[in-house]
Design a protein around this motif. Structure first.
Motif, mmCIF file in Angstrom:
data_model
loop_
_atom_site.group_PDB
_atom_site.id
_atom_site.type_symbol
_atom_site.label_atom_id
_atom_site.label_comp_id
_atom_site.label_asym_id
_atom_site.label_seq_id
_atom_site.Cartn_x
_atom_site.Cartn_y
_atom_site.Cartn_z
ATOM 1 N N LEU A 36 0.857 -1.180 0.000
ATOM 2 C CA LEU A 36 0.000 0.000 0.000
ATOM 3 C C LEU A 36 0.892 1.228 0.000
ATOM 4 C CD1 LEU A 36 -2.760 1.427 0.342
ATOM 5 C CD2 LEU A 36 -2.484 1.108 2.819
ATOM 6 N N VAL A 37 0.703 2.097 -0.989
ATOM 7 C CA VAL A 37 1.503 3.316 -1.107
ATOM 8 C C VAL A 37 0.586 4.508 -0.850
ATOM 9 C CG1 VAL A 37 2.941 4.710 -2.640
ATOM 10 C CG2 VAL A 37 3.046 2.200 -2.763
ATOM 11 N N LEU A 38 0.908 5.270 0.196
ATOM 12 C CA LEU A 38 0.095 6.419 0.576
ATOM 13 C C LEU A 38 0.890 7.702 0.398
ATOM 14 C CD1 LEU A 38 -1.520 4.965 3.831
ATOM 15 C CD2 LEU A 38 -2.545 5.116 1.544
ATOM 16 N N VAL A 39 0.433 8.559 -0.505
ATOM 17 C CA VAL A 39 1.079 9.852 -0.729
ATOM 18 C C VAL A 39 0.365 10.905 0.101
ATOM 19 C CG1 VAL A 39 1.888 9.222 -3.040
ATOM 20 C CG2 VAL A 39 -0.306 10.392 -2.794
ATOM 21 N N PHE A 40 1.057 11.986 0.422
ATOM 22 C CA PHE A 40 0.498 12.990 1.319
ATOM 23 C C PHE A 40 -0.152 14.152 0.585
ATOM 24 C CE2 PHE A 40 2.353 10.348 4.201
ATOM 25 C CZ PHE A 40 2.399 10.818 5.498
ATOM 26 N N TYR A 83 -2.591 5.596 -3.267
ATOM 27 C CA TYR A 83 -3.707 6.435 -2.844
ATOM 28 C C TYR A 83 -3.152 7.656 -2.125
ATOM 29 C CZ TYR A 83 -6.310 2.028 -3.218
ATOM 30 O OH TYR A 83 -6.865 0.862 -3.659
ATOM 31 N N THR A 84 -3.936 8.738 -2.103
ATOM 32 C CA THR A 84 -3.569 9.781 -1.164
ATOM 33 C C THR A 84 -3.953 9.225 0.206
ATOM 34 O OG1 THR A 84 -5.687 10.953 -1.136
ATOM 35 C CG2 THR A 84 -4.082 11.613 -2.839
ATOM 36 N N PHE A 85 -3.243 9.641 1.223
ATOM 37 C CA PHE A 85 -3.510 9.124 2.561
ATOM 38 C C PHE A 85 -4.975 9.330 2.918
ATOM 39 C CE2 PHE A 85 -1.478 8.151 6.757
ATOM 40 C CZ PHE A 85 -2.649 8.096 7.485
ATOM 41 N N LYS A 86 -5.441 10.560 2.730
ATOM 42 C CA LYS A 86 -6.820 10.871 3.129
ATOM 43 C C LYS A 86 -7.839 10.151 2.256
ATOM 44 C CE LYS A 86 -6.141 15.055 5.753
ATOM 45 N NZ LYS A 86 -6.606 16.443 5.949
ATOM 46 N N PHE A 106 -7.551 7.185 1.087
ATOM 47 C CA PHE A 106 -7.616 5.796 1.554
ATOM 48 C C PHE A 106 -8.501 5.649 2.792
ATOM 49 C CE2 PHE A 106 -6.072 1.933 3.642
ATOM 50 C CZ PHE A 106 -6.201 1.037 2.594
ATOM 51 N N ILE A 107 -8.555 6.679 3.628
ATOM 52 C CA ILE A 107 -9.402 6.602 4.826
ATOM 53 C C ILE A 107 -10.716 7.369 4.628
ATOM 54 C CG2 ILE A 107 -7.514 6.171 6.441
ATOM 55 C CD1 ILE A 107 -7.683 9.169 7.221
ATOM 56 N N ASN A 108 -11.081 7.565 3.361
ATOM 57 C CA ASN A 108 -12.359 8.183 2.979
ATOM 58 C C ASN A 108 -12.495 9.630 3.435
ATOM 59 O OD1 ASN A 108 -13.280 5.776 1.705
ATOM 60 N ND2 ASN A 108 -13.729 4.961 3.744
ATOM 61 N N GLU A 109 -11.410 10.364 3.323
ATOM 62 C CA GLU A 109 -11.424 11.810 3.556
ATOM 63 C C GLU A 109 -10.846 12.471 2.314
ATOM 64 O OE1 GLU A 109 -9.561 12.965 7.234
ATOM 65 O OE2 GLU A 109 -10.752 11.566 8.416
ATOM 66 N N SER A 110 -10.762 13.784 2.311
ATOM 67 C CA SER A 110 -10.178 14.473 1.164
ATOM 68 C C SER A 110 -9.178 15.509 1.647
ATOM 69 C CB SER A 110 -11.266 15.137 0.318
ATOM 70 O OG SER A 110 -11.950 16.106 1.076
ATOM 71 N N GLY A 111 -8.312 15.914 0.729
ATOM 72 C CA GLY A 111 -7.345 16.954 1.030
ATOM 73 C C GLY A 111 -5.938 16.424 1.203
ATOM 74 N N ASN A 112 -5.043 17.356 1.433
ATOM 75 C CA ASN A 112 -3.628 17.061 1.607
ATOM 76 C C ASN A 112 -3.244 17.120 3.077
ATOM 77 O OD1 ASN A 112 -3.165 16.924 -1.209
ATOM 78 N ND2 ASN A 112 -3.013 19.148 -1.310
ATOM 79 N N ILE A 113 -2.082 16.567 3.376
ATOM 80 C CA ILE A 113 -1.501 16.700 4.711
ATOM 81 C C ILE A 113 -0.391 17.730 4.579
ATOM 82 C CG2 ILE A 113 -0.275 15.546 6.576
ATOM 83 C CD1 ILE A 113 -1.692 12.941 5.613
ATOM 84 N N ALA A 114 -0.610 18.898 5.150
ATOM 85 C CA ALA A 114 0.292 20.032 4.972
ATOM 86 C C ALA A 114 1.697 19.752 5.511
ATOM 87 C CB ALA A 114 -0.283 21.268 5.649
ATOM 88 N N ASP A 115 2.672 20.302 4.822
ATOM 89 C CA ASP A 115 4.072 20.201 5.226
ATOM 90 C C ASP A 115 4.423 21.470 6.001
ATOM 91 O OD1 ASP A 115 6.788 19.878 5.507
ATOM 92 O OD2 ASP A 115 7.182 19.597 3.376
ATOM 93 N N PRO A 116 4.792 21.351 7.269
ATOM 94 C CA PRO A 116 5.119 22.541 8.054
ATOM 95 C C PRO A 116 6.538 23.052 7.810
ATOM 96 C CG PRO A 116 5.299 20.609 9.429
ATOM 97 C CD PRO A 116 4.815 20.135 8.085
ATOM 98 N N TYR A 117 7.176 22.654 6.711
ATOM 99 C CA TYR A 117 8.567 23.008 6.437
ATOM 100 C C TYR A 117 8.828 24.491 6.714
ATOM 101 C CZ TYR A 117 12.976 23.737 4.082
ATOM 102 O OH TYR A 117 14.276 24.075 3.807
#
Length: 151
Positions: A81-85, A104-107, A109-120
């Motif tokens: 399983l490959v999960l992109v952010f 899949y995008t991470f969200k 795969f868990i039936n949500e939408s959007g990105n996981i923000a990078d706090p860089y």
């Protein structure tokens, strides 16, 4: 469980991915599953972001000695399983890797939408918020992976 390996994929594999992998390992310590992270643009191995390392240490997560790794064709498989952010990374993975599957995008795969923000470049507090967000998302991921699918 349908997967023997989960790979979290970000652009450079120095913060969100390794942190996510460490959190999931902590939540699934006895599962027979490999949990890793990779980057799409890793020119040479880099250590984990120092702020992520500080957050991980405070939460008793093991990231010591971690170095970023490039995603490769050999990482893919029918039981991986490959999960992109970020949504923009999913088509990139399929375009750049002939063996890509189960991406899949991470969200997503868990039936949500959007990105996981990078706090860089953000303050330590922002990395703490990243941990909190990933911790909650991992709870949902573990639930999805463990609940039997209806036929």
């Amino acid at each position: 469980m349908d997967y023997s390996k989960i790979i979290f994929v970000t652009k450079d594999d120095t913060s969100r991915g390794p942190l996510a992998a460490a959190i999931l390992r902590q939540k699934m310590p006895i599962e027979p599953i490999e949990i890793e992270s990779r980057g799409l643009i890793v020119l040479f191995p880099e250590p984990i972001n120092q702020k992520v390392e500080a957050i991980a240490a405070a939460k008793d997560l093991d990231v010591k000695g971690y170095a970023s790794q490039q995603l490769s064709e050999s990482d893919f498989g029918k039981d991986v399983l490959v999960l992109v952010f970020e949504e923009s990374l999913k088509p990139t993975v399929y375009e750049e890797y002939a063996e890509a599957q189960n991406v899949y995008t991470f969200k997503e795969f868990i039936n949500e939408s959007g990105n996981i923000a990078d706090p860089y470049g953000g303050e330590l507090q922002e990395y703490g918020k990243l941990y909190d967000s990933l911790n909650e998302l991992m709870r949902k991921l573990v639930y999805k992976l463990r609940v039997p699918k209806l036929s």
